[in-house]
Scaffold this motif. Structure first.
Motif, PDB file in Angstrom:
ATOM      1  N   LEU A 127       1.005  -1.106   0.110  1.00 57.03           N
ATOM      2  CA  LEU A 127      -0.004  -0.195   0.026  1.00 57.03           C
ATOM      3  C   LEU A 127       0.854   1.401   0.039  1.00 57.03           C
ATOM      4  O   LEU A 127       1.568   1.413   1.097  1.00 57.03           O
ATOM      5  N   ASP A 128       0.947   2.090  -0.947  1.00 55.02           N
ATOM      6  CA  ASP A 128       1.569   3.088  -1.016  1.00 55.02           C
ATOM      7  C   ASP A 128       1.030   4.525  -0.495  1.00 55.02           C
ATOM      8  O   ASP A 128       1.709   5.350   0.235  1.00 55.02           O
ATOM      9  N   ASN A 129      -0.177   4.680  -0.581  1.00 55.25           N
ATOM     10  CA  ASN A 129      -0.989   5.858  -0.294  1.00 55.25           C
ATOM     11  C   ASN A 129      -2.605   5.671  -0.346  1.00 55.25           C
ATOM     12  O   ASN A 129      -3.034   4.753  -1.022  1.00 55.25           O
ATOM     13  N   VAL A 130      -3.085   6.420   0.713  1.00 50.86           N
ATOM     14  CA  VAL A 130      -4.654   6.281   0.749  1.00 50.86           C
ATOM     15  C   VAL A 130      -5.081   7.799   0.474  1.00 50.86           C
ATOM     16  O   VAL A 130      -4.434   8.777   1.335  1.00 50.86           O
ATOM     17  N   ALA A 139      -7.454   3.765  -2.175  1.00 49.67           N
ATOM     18  CA  ALA A 139      -6.154   3.114  -1.845  1.00 49.67           C
ATOM     19  C   ALA A 139      -5.322   2.979  -3.188  1.00 49.67           C
ATOM     20  O   ALA A 139      -5.798   2.537  -4.196  1.00 49.67           O
ATOM     21  N   TYR A 140      -3.941   3.186  -3.133  1.00 45.73           N
ATOM     22  CA  TYR A 140      -3.129   3.291  -4.455  1.00 45.73           C
ATOM     23  C   TYR A 140      -1.975   1.982  -3.838  1.00 45.73           C
ATOM     24  O   TYR A 140      -1.208   2.274  -2.794  1.00 45.73           O
ATOM     25  N   TYR A 141      -1.852   1.100  -4.729  1.00 46.70           N
ATOM     26  CA  TYR A 141      -0.986   0.065  -4.404  1.00 46.70           C
ATOM     27  C   TYR A 141       0.297  -0.088  -5.496  1.00 46.70           C
ATOM     28  O   TYR A 141       0.164   0.271  -6.712  1.00 46.70           O
ATOM     29  N   ASP A 171      -3.627  -1.600  -9.517  1.00 45.08           N
ATOM     30  CA  ASP A 171      -4.886  -1.598  -8.654  1.00 45.08           C
ATOM     31  C   ASP A 171      -5.353  -2.596  -7.925  1.00 45.08           C
ATOM     32  O   ASP A 171      -5.591  -3.489  -8.771  1.00 45.08           O
ATOM     33  N   GLY A 172      -5.195  -2.306  -6.911  1.00 43.71           N
ATOM     34  CA  GLY A 172      -5.419  -3.828  -5.702  1.00 43.71           C
ATOM     35  C   GLY A 172      -6.813  -4.374  -6.044  1.00 43.71           C
ATOM     36  O   GLY A 172      -7.142  -5.468  -5.441  1.00 43.71           O
ATOM     37  N   ARG A 173      -7.676  -3.943  -6.538  1.00 42.05           N
ATOM     38  CA  ARG A 173      -9.081  -4.234  -6.897  1.00 42.05           C
ATOM     39  C   ARG A 173      -9.419  -5.238  -7.653  1.00 42.05           C
ATOM     40  O   ARG A 173      -9.960  -6.017  -7.676  1.00 42.05           O
TER      41      ARG A 173
END
Length: 288
Positions: A127-130, A139-141, A171-173
């Protein structure tokens, strides 16, 4: 009404003086920084990773082994492309077992000049950033990978540690794959031994009929015609035009791989008339 007139004046001024900057795509090839000693180097690939199955769940263990093998396979493919290099791999994709034999023994058995061992590997989604978008959280991964190799000489005594990392936004989704980033990490570890290419986007001076004609030839790859148009301008009476023509010619020479001549023309451009384009490319060419 006055504001409207001002906007109109600025718009007309922009139409007459604003120009669209055109760029030349210039690939630059780099030779390896390091080379293998022998005319015909035989490199043996060996796995020395011992994943701890008591600390890693089975599903992740399978994924890590597959990705580590992808890293090794990527390294093998690139090394085989080097002139005078032969590669033998003792690593199987399944079950990706650790080889317990000594480096010196393996080198002697397979008559290898070098032994490249993979010693550590890890990868996963991070996880890089929210960020907050209104009332929602986004959320950015990134998928990140790390690989450690050791390059031994055949005596097993002299060695060099090679560490590589890579990451790729995800995109973690929708799930993710670590195989591609594993390969990039391996190439990063071996980068000093591999040739590579970078692509520069060089701005061009295109203002005026003569410069514009030369730029047209540069953008279509007709460098000989660009030379015929631009070269006479360099010794012309207009220092601004001469400076810009010399800079554009520097880009032409860089595109053809003649870095020394490109640097000479860029310096000449600044001598004719100081300009930012020439100053920037001079610094870049010195590094090339």
């Amino acid at each position: 009404m006055k504001l409207f007139k001002l906007i109109c004046i600025l718009f007309v001024a922009c139409l007459t003086s604003c120009t669209v900057i055109q760029y030349a795509t210039v690939p630059v090839d780099y030779a390896p920084k390091l080379v293998f000693n022998q005319d015909t180097a035989h490199i043996l690939l060996v796995n020395k990773i011992a994943f701890d199955s008591t600390k890693i769940n089975k599903r992740k263990l399978v994924a890590l082994k597959a990705a580590a093998y992808t890293a090794v396979a990527g390294a093998e493919k690139e090394l085989k492309l080097l002139p005078g290099v032969k590669v033998t791999s003792l690593i199987d994709s399944i079950p990706f077992n650790t080889n317990p034999d000594s480096v010196k023994q393996l080198a002697a058995t397979y008559k290898a000049n070098y032994v490249l061992t993979i010693n550590d590997f890890n990868a996963g989604l991070v996880l890089d950033n929210v960020q907050y978008d209104g009332n929602a959280q986004v959320a950015y991964y990134s998928t990140k990978a790390m690989v450690n190799f050791t390059l031994y000489e055949s005596n097993g005594v002299y060695f060099k540690k090679l560490k590589g990392t890579a990451e790729e936004p995800q995109d973690g989704r929708f799930g993710y794959s670590i195989n591609a980033v594993a390969r990039y990490a391996a190439l990063d570890a071996l980068k000093d031994y591999l040739p590579y290419t970078i692509t520069n986007q060089r701005p061009l001076y295109s203002q005026g009929e003569q410069l514009s004609a030369g730029v047209k030839q540069i953008l279509t790859g007709r460098f000989d015609l660009a030379y015929k148009i631009l070269n006479p301008l360099i010794d012309g009476p207009d220092p601004k035009l001469a400076s810009r023509a010399a800079y554009n010619m520097a880009v032409v020479y860089e595109a053809q791989g003649d870095i020394d001549e490109a640097l000479a023309l860029a310096k000449l451009s600044n001598q004719k008339q100081q300009n930012d384009y020439a100053t920037i490319i001079i610094a870049a060419l010195i590094k090339e």
